[in-house]
Design a protein around this motif. Structure first.
Motif, PDB file in Angstrom:
ATOM      1  N   ALA A  79      -4.772  43.652   4.507  1.00 28.21           N
ATOM      2  CA  ALA A  79      -3.820  44.111   3.495  1.00 28.21           C
ATOM      3  C   ALA A  79      -4.527  44.798   2.340  1.00 28.21           C
ATOM      4  O   ALA A  79      -3.983  45.710   1.713  1.00 28.21           O
ATOM      5  CB  ALA A  79      -3.001  42.926   2.985  1.00 28.21           C
ATOM      6  N   GLU A  80      -5.757  44.397   2.043  1.00 29.25           N
ATOM      7  CA  GLU A  80      -6.513  45.000   0.947  1.00 29.25           C
ATOM      8  C   GLU A  80      -6.777  46.474   1.221  1.00 29.25           C
ATOM      9  O   GLU A  80      -6.767  47.301   0.317  1.00 29.25           O
ATOM     10  CB  GLU A  80      -7.839  44.237   0.766  1.00 29.25           C
ATOM     11  CG  GLU A  80      -8.591  44.577  -0.494  1.00 29.25           C
ATOM     12  CD  GLU A  80      -8.006  43.895  -1.719  1.00 29.25           C
ATOM     13  OE1 GLU A  80      -8.452  44.204  -2.824  1.00 29.25           O
ATOM     14  OE2 GLU A  80      -7.098  43.059  -1.549  1.00 29.25           O
ATOM     15  N   ALA A  81      -7.011  46.798   2.470  1.00 28.27           N
ATOM     16  CA  ALA A  81      -7.266  48.190   2.824  1.00 28.27           C
ATOM     17  C   ALA A  81      -5.976  48.995   2.937  1.00 28.27           C
ATOM     18  O   ALA A  81      -5.995  50.221   2.806  1.00 28.27           O
ATOM     19  CB  ALA A  81      -8.039  48.255   4.148  1.00 28.27           C
ATOM     20  N   LYS A 125      -7.145  37.472  -2.686  1.00 30.81           N
ATOM     21  CA  LYS A 125      -6.086  37.007  -1.800  1.00 30.81           C
ATOM     22  C   LYS A 125      -5.413  35.806  -2.438  1.00 30.81           C
ATOM     23  O   LYS A 125      -5.924  35.212  -3.381  1.00 30.81           O
ATOM     24  CB  LYS A 125      -6.648  36.613  -0.423  1.00 30.81           C
ATOM     25  CG  LYS A 125      -7.751  35.562  -0.471  1.00 30.81           C
ATOM     26  CD  LYS A 125      -8.305  35.347   0.910  1.00 30.81           C
ATOM     27  CE  LYS A 125      -9.458  34.345   0.881  1.00 30.81           C
ATOM     28  NZ  LYS A 125     -10.044  34.142   2.198  1.00 30.81           N
ATOM     29  N   PRO A 126      -4.258  35.427  -1.936  1.00 30.74           N
ATOM     30  CA  PRO A 126      -3.573  34.272  -2.507  1.00 30.74           C
ATOM     31  C   PRO A 126      -4.386  33.008  -2.299  1.00 30.74           C
ATOM     32  O   PRO A 126      -5.319  32.967  -1.485  1.00 30.74           O
ATOM     33  CB  PRO A 126      -2.254  34.214  -1.714  1.00 30.74           C
ATOM     34  CG  PRO A 126      -2.127  35.552  -1.071  1.00 30.74           C
ATOM     35  CD  PRO A 126      -3.506  36.066  -0.872  1.00 30.74           C
ATOM     36  N   PRO A 218       0.714  40.037   0.720  1.00 27.30           N
ATOM     37  CA  PRO A 218       0.907  38.819   1.520  1.00 27.30           C
ATOM     38  C   PRO A 218       0.908  37.583   0.618  1.00 27.30           C
ATOM     39  O   PRO A 218       0.140  37.498  -0.336  1.00 27.30           O
ATOM     40  CB  PRO A 218      -0.295  38.820   2.471  1.00 27.30           C
ATOM     41  CG  PRO A 218      -0.796  40.225   2.469  1.00 27.30           C
ATOM     42  CD  PRO A 218      -0.503  40.777   1.119  1.00 27.30           C
ATOM     43  N   HIS A 219       1.765  36.647   0.941  1.00 22.56           N
ATOM     44  CA  HIS A 219       1.869  35.410   0.170  1.00 22.56           C
ATOM     45  C   HIS A 219       1.652  34.243   1.121  1.00 22.56           C
ATOM     46  O   HIS A 219       2.406  34.051   2.067  1.00 22.56           O
ATOM     47  CB  HIS A 219       3.244  35.296  -0.491  1.00 22.56           C
ATOM     48  CG  HIS A 219       3.378  34.111  -1.394  1.00 22.56           C
ATOM     49  ND1 HIS A 219       3.281  34.212  -2.771  1.00 22.56           N
ATOM     50  CD2 HIS A 219       3.586  32.808  -1.124  1.00 22.56           C
ATOM     51  CE1 HIS A 219       3.424  33.014  -3.300  1.00 22.56           C
ATOM     52  NE2 HIS A 219       3.614  32.139  -2.318  1.00 22.56           N
ATOM     53  N   VAL A 227       2.114  32.795   6.398  1.00 20.23           N
ATOM     54  CA  VAL A 227       2.078  33.892   5.425  1.00 20.23           C
ATOM     55  C   VAL A 227       3.433  34.584   5.412  1.00 20.23           C
ATOM     56  O   VAL A 227       4.091  34.714   6.460  1.00 20.23           O
ATOM     57  CB  VAL A 227       0.961  34.895   5.780  1.00 20.23           C
ATOM     58  CG1 VAL A 227       0.975  36.102   4.839  1.00 20.23           C
ATOM     59  CG2 VAL A 227      -0.404  34.219   5.743  1.00 20.23           C
ATOM     60  N   PHE A 228       3.838  35.016   4.233  1.00 19.41           N
ATOM     61  CA  PHE A 228       5.051  35.818   4.070  1.00 19.41           C
ATOM     62  C   PHE A 228       4.644  37.211   3.606  1.00 19.41           C
ATOM     63  O   PHE A 228       3.834  37.360   2.685  1.00 19.41           O
ATOM     64  CB  PHE A 228       5.980  35.180   3.040  1.00 19.41           C
ATOM     65  CG  PHE A 228       7.237  35.966   2.772  1.00 19.41           C
ATOM     66  CD1 PHE A 228       8.383  35.760   3.530  1.00 19.41           C
ATOM     67  CD2 PHE A 228       7.276  36.929   1.763  1.00 19.41           C
ATOM     68  CE1 PHE A 228       9.539  36.485   3.281  1.00 19.41           C
ATOM     69  CE2 PHE A 228       8.423  37.655   1.508  1.00 19.41           C
ATOM     70  CZ  PHE A 228       9.561  37.433   2.272  1.00 19.41           C
TER      71      PHE A 228
END
Length: 851
Positions: A79-81, A125-126, A218-219, A227-228
């Motif tokens: 997700a970071e990318a 990240k979370p 992402p959570h 993950v949501f």
């Protein structure tokens, strides 16, 4: 994409977006080999290509499918990318392409090179999960030894009405619709966790306001590897001037977490998909998870003031079906006459009732011997309803004595030979038997010798009562007295009590007759069957296998004591005796499997048609080993506390990759799983297993100053009383989505470690999957305030006992870290040089480990 597409402009835009080194993969353009794949399959193949440490932050794949039609795929490793300061990757690429085709300078790349995770950095990240996810989520299989990555998806489209309800609640509470869905997912996981820390008491509204808006990041869900993700199509659409773009659903065959709920839209329809690890979940289970989430959200959006624990997960039809399936009391009961009455009917039957030491004892002879024992007990002053202790070596005479005690109207307390000590003295003091039956004099048995000096003690030598040689085979007719009251006691079985004092559990003639009749019939223990009597006396499965065989008309084969607990001797004995049925515990079955695997084809127990496993959780790996070594043997998993004789059963008929279910209720039992408020748990939710039956024990042996057990028999609230008793087992279980029950350990094996709930048996099961571990046990160690601060892990290694213990411990720690992720397990390892200590039932004796 159809219409005009400028490939040169796309290359420039991509380099501006992802960096000069970012690859554009046009090699597939026009390649004939790729034309054999459909759009979805080709994209999935591209997406499945792994990222390595030297890769850039993203990849762009493109193929010409026909004149004026192209297929394009954007791939990022994380997700970071994917998410950039200027927007998601498709938005950034669209802006750069538009600039190039209109003659403007595209904006510079905001990200060059690999993503942080692939540069060796830790991406933001979370917060990590605070408990091992596989303890919570209702997975179909155990976590593999190696981390699973393969994944799949199940799509959902809940239609417009859920979207409208979600939007109304979001507007009323001042949150986004995505936050409502995220709060619902959090509530669902809390149900699965079965937390007793008050988190199920908060209302959905309170949880919603404690849930931050997920945005597009992402959570991670607390208490689970879940993950949501909210993927708003409007913020991730690719818009290229001159081309018409149609989005395609693509999955790369992997999963970043055990479960990932991806929300794609809430207006006008609520849509998305659930990504799951295929090593853990079946597609059908993933669909049921989504159904439960939809049911929970429907109730939460209708009344957000409802407590989380009160929100339903199941529709009414699922709840009604589950309750009907939980009740086996309407099934036809087997065995209505007392067991000794049923055995008498076989007196004229050909074939042996008992085979021991190369000789057979027929049913006529066995029942005649039982009649002599009954006469001798009556002559010794034993009155109906009295307890009689039996302590004899294996053989036909011992079986005749069991029958004779019942014929005399007394009830049994069966003691194992050879063992003694304070535990057995305590049992005899509490029992106060009217007589103790031996095979010889008390001088040959220290426990009997001690008992002989107790006030009022009576002893009976069974060898004298039955006689020997020609005298023994002579002809006292089988007793034909009046049958006993079905509610009268048939036996007392002793188990380890919570106070350390053995607990005597009474059981009726009706209960023993029903279970023995069912067992003998269900597992074909009749004529032609040769059933090993393996279970140690004192434990009710021993009585069950004895009387199930004799009631059905089979041949009982008592296992000599020198053979019984030695797998190297027991396997050849099974072969020599032609044993068809064996009942044992899984840990001993594992030892037997090792001997069988080391035996030649002619030295394996090919006659074994039934292997009944009970008393412990049954690992899937053991089942697969047994299925391979004994392909023609039926494998049965039996579960139940002594208080109900048994409760459920499950026959294993196919490959097993996870926990073996304990199955479905036996006839005569209703088995439900309830939470701490006596609410019946929906499928997937762990709770306490409770049994309702006319065959629940009438009570425990009364002991002066002993504990009260009324709470164990308290009825479950909400059920209409019908005269049957309830028993609260203390065992944890959950109803699987396929309708079978799954054992989840014991409530007293659950501990809190630094605020996290940990199941000790789950740690044991995880460590046992390491190939270097033969067997293991985990014990908690508490400080002066009663808080568990560390775990004692006792391991019996497999293989070379001389290898470096430090290397073993390091490997075992690493294995547990891989299995339990970020949860710290402060463990002190002890490598044992001998097998784990076990009690007479074959279970691990944890009290001896703790000494």
């Amino acid at each position: 994409m159809t219409g005009g597409l400028d490939l040169d402009a796309l290359r420039k835009a991509w380099r501006a977006t992802a960096g000069d080194g970012a690859p554009l993969e046009p090699a597939a353009v026009g390649r004939a080999a790729d034309r054999q794949f459909g759009d979805g399959e080709l994209c999935a193949r591209w997406a499945a290509l792994p990222f390595t440490g030297g890769d850039t932050a993203a990849r762009l794949h493109i193929a010409r499918r026909s004149r004026g039609e192209h297929l394009l795929l954007l791939v990022a490793p994380d997700a970071e990318a994917w998410e950039r300061p200027s927007g998601a990757l498709p938005i950034t690429l669209s802006d750069a392409y538009r600039a190039v085709v209109t003659g403007q300078r595209p904006p510079g790349s905001t990200r060059r090179g690999a993503s942080p995770a692939h540069r060796g950095e830790e991406p933001s990240k979370p917060a990590a999960t605070t408990a091992p996810g596989h303890l919570v989520l209702p997975a179909d299989r155990s976590r593999p030894h190696l981390p699973p990555h393969a994944g799949s998806t199940v799509a959902f489209d809940w239609g417009p009405e859920p979207g409208r309800r979600t939007a109304r609640l979001a507007e009323a509470e001042g949150v986004t619709p995505a936050a409502v869905l995220l709060a619902g997912f959090r509530a669902l996981v809390r149900h699965y966790a079965g937390l007793d820390d008050g988190s199920l008491s908060v209302t959905f509204r309170e949880l919603l306001h404690a849930t931050s808006d997920p945005g597009s990041r992402p959570h991670r869900i607390e208490q689970a590897d879940a993950v949501f993700v909210h993927r708003d199509p409007a913020h991730a659409a690719l818009r290229l001037p001159g081309a018409r773009v149609r989005s395609l659903p693509v999955h790369n065959g992997t999963a970043a977490a055990d479960l990932t709920l991806v929300l794609q839209g809430t207006e006008p329809r609520t849509t998305g998909f659930l990504e799951y690890r295929t090593a853990l979940f079946e597609a059908a289970s993933a669909r049921r998870l989504l159904e439960q989430l939809a049911t929970l959200l429907a109730a939460a959006t209708a009344d957000p003031g409802t407590a989380i624990g009160e929100l339903p997960l199941e529709e009414v039809r699922h709840r009604e079906l589950a309750l009907r399936a939980s009740d086996g009391r309407t099934a036809e009961a087997a065995g209505t006459d007392a067991v000794h009455v049923s055995v008498r009917r076989h007196a004229g039957q050909d074939g042996a009732a008992v085979s021991f030491g190369g000789a057979g004892t027929g049913y006529g002879e066995l029942t005649a011997h039982a009649a002599r024992i009954a006469e001798a007990l009556t002559a010794a002053g034993v009155s109906p309803g009295s307890p009689v202790a039996v302590r004899m070596e294996p053989g036909p005479r011992r079986i005749a004595v069991l029958l004779g005690v019942l014929e005399a109207g007394a009830h049994l307390a069966w003691f194992a030979p050879g063992v003694g000590g304070e535990r057995h003295k305590s049992m005899l003091r509490d029992l106060r038997p009217a007589c103790m039956v031996l095979d010889g004099g008390p001088q040959e048995d220290p426990l009997a010798g001690w008992y002989a000096d107790e006030p009022g003690a009576r002893l009976l030598d069974a060898s004298r009562a039955v006689g020997t040689g020609a005298d023994a085979s002579g002809g006292t007719a089988a007793t034909t007295g009046a049958p006993p009251d079905p509610s009268g006691l048939a036996y007392l079985a002793f188990t380890s009590g919570s106070t350390g004092r053995p607990k005597g559990i009474a059981q009726s003639h009706a209960a023993l007759a029903q279970f023995a009749g069912w067992m003998g019939s269900r597992f074909a223990m009749g004529p032609g069957a040769r059933v090993a009597q393996w279970v140690s006396p004192e434990h009710d499965p021993a009585l069950a296998e004895v009387f199930a065989t004799l009631v059905a008309g089979g041949t009982l084969c008592p296992v000599p004591e020198r053979v019984r607990v030695n797998p190297d001797k027991l396997v050849p004995w099974l072969v020599k005796e032609g044993i068809t049925h064996l009942q044992t515990v899984p840990s001993f079955a594992r030892d037997l499997l090792g001997v069988i695997n080391d035996s030649g084809a002619d030295d394996r127990p090919h006659a074994l048609s039934h292997l009944l496993l009970m008393g412990e959780a049954l690992p899937g790996e053991l089942v697969e080993g047994l299925r391979t070594a004994l392909p023609r043997t039926r494998l049965i998993n039996l579960y139940g506390p002594t208080e109900t004789i048994a409760a459920t059963w499950h026959e294993i008929t196919g490959p097993t990759a996870g926990p073996v279910p304990i199955g479905h209720p036996l006839p005569g039992r209703q088995v439900v799983v309830v939470d701490e408020h006596d609410r019946v748990c929906p499928a997937g939710v762990t709770g306490e297993l409770v049994v309702r039956s006319p065959y629940v024990t009438p009570g425990y042996l009364t002991v002066a100053g002993g504990p009260h057990h009324d709470a164990l028999f308290r009825p479950v609230a909400g059920f209409v009383p019908d005269g049957d008793r309830w028993y609260r087992t203390g065992d944890l279980a959950r109803l699987r989505f396929d309708g079978a029950l799954e054992f989840r350990g014991r409530s007293d094996f659950q501990i809190k470690l630094f605020g996290n709930r940990v199941e000790l048996t789950e740690i044991e099961a995880a460590l046992a999957r390491d190939p270097s571990v033969l067997e293991c046990a985990v014990l908690p160690h508490a400080n002066g305030q009663g808080l568990v601060t560390r775990l004692g892990v006792y391991v019996v290694p497999r293989g070379d006992p001389e290898r470096d213990a430090r290397e073993d411990v390091q490997a075992w720690r690493a294995h547990l870290r891989r299995q339990f992720g970020p949860l710290a397990l402060p463990a002190v390892f002890t490598r044992l040089t001998s097998r784990l200590p076990r009690n007479a039932a074959g279970k691990v004796d944890r009290s001896r480990l703790a000494r």
